[in-house]
Design an enzyme around this catalytic site. Structure first.
Site, PDB file in Angstrom:
ATOM      1  N   ASP A  22       0.804  -1.233   0.000  1.00  0.00           N
ATOM      2  CA  ASP A  22       0.000   0.000   0.000  1.00  0.00           C
ATOM      3  C   ASP A  22       0.839   1.286   0.000  1.00  0.00           C
ATOM      4  OD1 ASP A  22      -2.290  -1.574   0.108  1.00  0.00           O
ATOM      5  OD2 ASP A  22      -2.320  -1.582   2.293  1.00  0.00           O
ATOM      6  N   MET A  29      -6.126  -3.322  -4.867  1.00  0.00           N
ATOM      7  CA  MET A  29      -6.040  -3.281  -3.396  1.00  0.00           C
ATOM      8  C   MET A  29      -5.749  -1.879  -2.877  1.00  0.00           C
ATOM      9  SD  MET A  29      -4.385  -6.758  -1.903  1.00  0.00           S
ATOM     10  CE  MET A  29      -5.438  -8.162  -1.544  1.00  0.00           C
ATOM     11  N   GLN A  81      -1.841  -9.600  -6.260  1.00  0.00           N
ATOM     12  CA  GLN A  81      -1.041  -8.371  -6.154  1.00  0.00           C
ATOM     13  C   GLN A  81       0.049  -8.472  -5.083  1.00  0.00           C
ATOM     14  OE1 GLN A  81      -3.947  -4.721  -6.817  1.00  0.00           O
ATOM     15  NE2 GLN A  81      -5.078  -6.495  -6.122  1.00  0.00           N
TER      16      GLN A  81
HETATM   17  O1  F6P Z   1      -2.107  -4.395   3.737  1.00  0.00           O
HETATM   18  C1  F6P Z   1      -1.981  -4.954   2.492  1.00  0.00           C
HETATM   19  C2  F6P Z   1      -3.297  -5.401   1.943  1.00  0.00           C
HETATM   20  O2  F6P Z   1      -3.032  -6.222   0.819  1.00  0.00           O
HETATM   21  C3  F6P Z   1      -4.273  -4.286   1.556  1.00  0.00           C
HETATM   22  O3  F6P Z   1      -3.986  -3.673   0.328  1.00  0.00           O
HETATM   23  C4  F6P Z   1      -5.577  -5.060   1.532  1.00  0.00           C
HETATM   24  O4  F6P Z   1      -6.634  -4.159   1.712  1.00  0.00           O
HETATM   25  C5  F6P Z   1      -5.419  -6.010   2.672  1.00  0.00           C
HETATM   26  O5  F6P Z   1      -4.032  -6.181   2.867  1.00  0.00           O
HETATM   27  C6  F6P Z   1      -6.053  -7.352   2.481  1.00  0.00           C
HETATM   28  O6  F6P Z   1      -5.926  -8.065   3.674  1.00  0.00           O
HETATM   29  P1  F6P Z   1      -6.098  -9.631   3.846  1.00  0.00           P
HETATM   30  O7  F6P Z   1      -4.928 -10.308   3.211  1.00  0.00           O
HETATM   31  O8  F6P Z   1      -6.117  -9.843   5.310  1.00  0.00           O
HETATM   32  O9  F6P Z   1      -7.355 -10.019   3.156  1.00  0.00           O
END
Ligand code: F6P
Length: 357
Positions: free
Chosen positions: A136, A178, A283
């Site tokens: 991010d 994301m 991603q």
């Molecule tokens: O913090 C990185 C990230 O990939 C964000 O871009 C995304 O919103 C989130 O983690 C997704 O989280 P999880 O892997 O817990 O679904």
């Protein structure tokens, strides 16, 4: 002799292994004796004393390997002071593990939440360094986080692939990228992939403006439109809601995500055929890109230098191209959002990209 602990916490990314390799190689090349303890699955490993002694062999051949060789998990900062199901004081438990192993330092790789706990441990008197990972790129105090450009590459590839099919079918495509709270990734991938409309959380969008941008393209003879939409993109109306109201709305949403809700509105307004693509966790996957390999190696080596100098309580960031130690107390708890008047946005607008505002 140095004894260091390594842990990776929060969502993974491509360059975690590359960074740990940088730290360990940077130390091994400069000191005679080194013991490395890898805590398994993030803070869990430190809390419950689940660790593995790592040797030089563990750090060989991992520059290009995505994921993390010691695993990761999400351990919310807000629960760190809350005892676990068996009444265990997590902070005390982490300190006990640290003292039991007589560590000189803990090197903690993670994003914003991870950094807050790293700062807490530093305040509790442990020697801590934090290395900024996240796709991010939203960590305050560093221009760049490792993982970001690797994810930009993947999200851009996704948009590139959509381009050819969108053009053949004359369809409107939404690619959901994301970024819940911060839009650096959709902004960069959107520009790099030639998206026509980019929607990010920092700029609430007006559905009518989005529709206007699509119709203007159709009028200009462009049969297709590509939208790069952040998973945390928010409409102007929703931006008016209180935090509680928005949470309730999202929880009761019948659409899987904002893209589906937006697609329905665009379809109703234009009658055009719309498709949605969600690259999701791809991603965060695969091999780090060359930029991230360089960044990780530099951050790892800079952390090794701080350890040799006995300097703790910092995040190792990069500012104006130079590695920099940033006090954890300064950075922890702050988010680096996209300024709405960022140069990237002004320039993107200049070439006709709509942000739906
Ligand atoms: O913090 C990185 C990230 O990939 C964000 O871009 C995304 O919103 C989130 O983690 C997704 O989280 P999880 O892997 O817990 O679904």
């Amino acid at each position: 002799m140095k004894r260091i602990g390594l842990l990776t916490s929060g969502g993974d990314c491509q360059a975690l292994n590359a960074t740990m390799r940088g730290v360990v190689k940077g130390l091994a090349a400069n000191i005679d004796e080194l013991e490395v303890y890898g805590f398994m699955n993030g803070y869990k490993g430190l809390i419950y004393g689940d660790y593995r002694m790592l040797t030089a062999a563990d750090f060989s051949g991992i520059l290009t390997k995505g994921g993390t060789i010691i695993g990761t998990s999400r351990q919310p900062f807000k629960l760190m002071r809350v005892p676990d199901a068996n009444g265990l004081d997590k902070v005390e438990a982490m300190k006990q593990t640290y003292y039991k192993l007589r560590l000189d330092c803990l090197v903690i790789l993670g994003g914003n939440g991870t950094q807050k706990t790293a700062n807490l441990l530093s305040e509790e008197g442990l020697n801590v360094l934090h290395l900024p990972k996240t796709i991010d790129n939203d960590i305050w105090g560093t221009d760049m986080t490792f993982g970001f450009y690797s994810a930009v590459n993947i999200a851009t590839d996704a948009i590139d692939c959509i381009h050819t099919t969108a053009a053949s079918h004359n369809r409107v495509f939404i690619v959901e990228i994301m970024g819940h709270k911060v839009g650096w990734l959709p902004l960069y991938a959107g520009i790099a992939g030639g998206a026509d409309i980019i929607l990010i959380p920092e700029i609430p969008y007006d559905t009518e403006k989005v529709v206007e941008a699509i119709e203007a393209r159709a009028k200009a003879g462009k049969g297709f439109t590509i939208l790069a939409v952040a998973e945390g993109a928010i409409s102007k109306e929703d931006a008016q809601l209180s935090k509680k109201e928005l949470k309730r709305k999202i929880e009761s949403r019948t659409h899987p995500s904002v893209s589906y809700e937006l697609a329905e509105k665009i379809q109703k307004a234009t009658g055009l055929e719309i498709r949605i693509t969600v690259p999701g966790h791809t991603q965060r996957g695969g091999s780090p890109c060359p930029y991230d390999r360089v960044l990780s190696t530099r951050i790892g080596a800079a952390a090794a230098k701080l350890i040799m100098d006995g300097e703790y309580g910092y995040m190792v960031g990069v500012v104006n191209g130079k590695t920099k130690k940033v006090p954890l107390a300064e950075s922890a708890g702050k988010l680096k959002t996209v300024p709405v008047d960022a140069q990237e946005i002004r320039e993107a607008k200049r070439i006709g990209i709509s942000f739906g505002d």
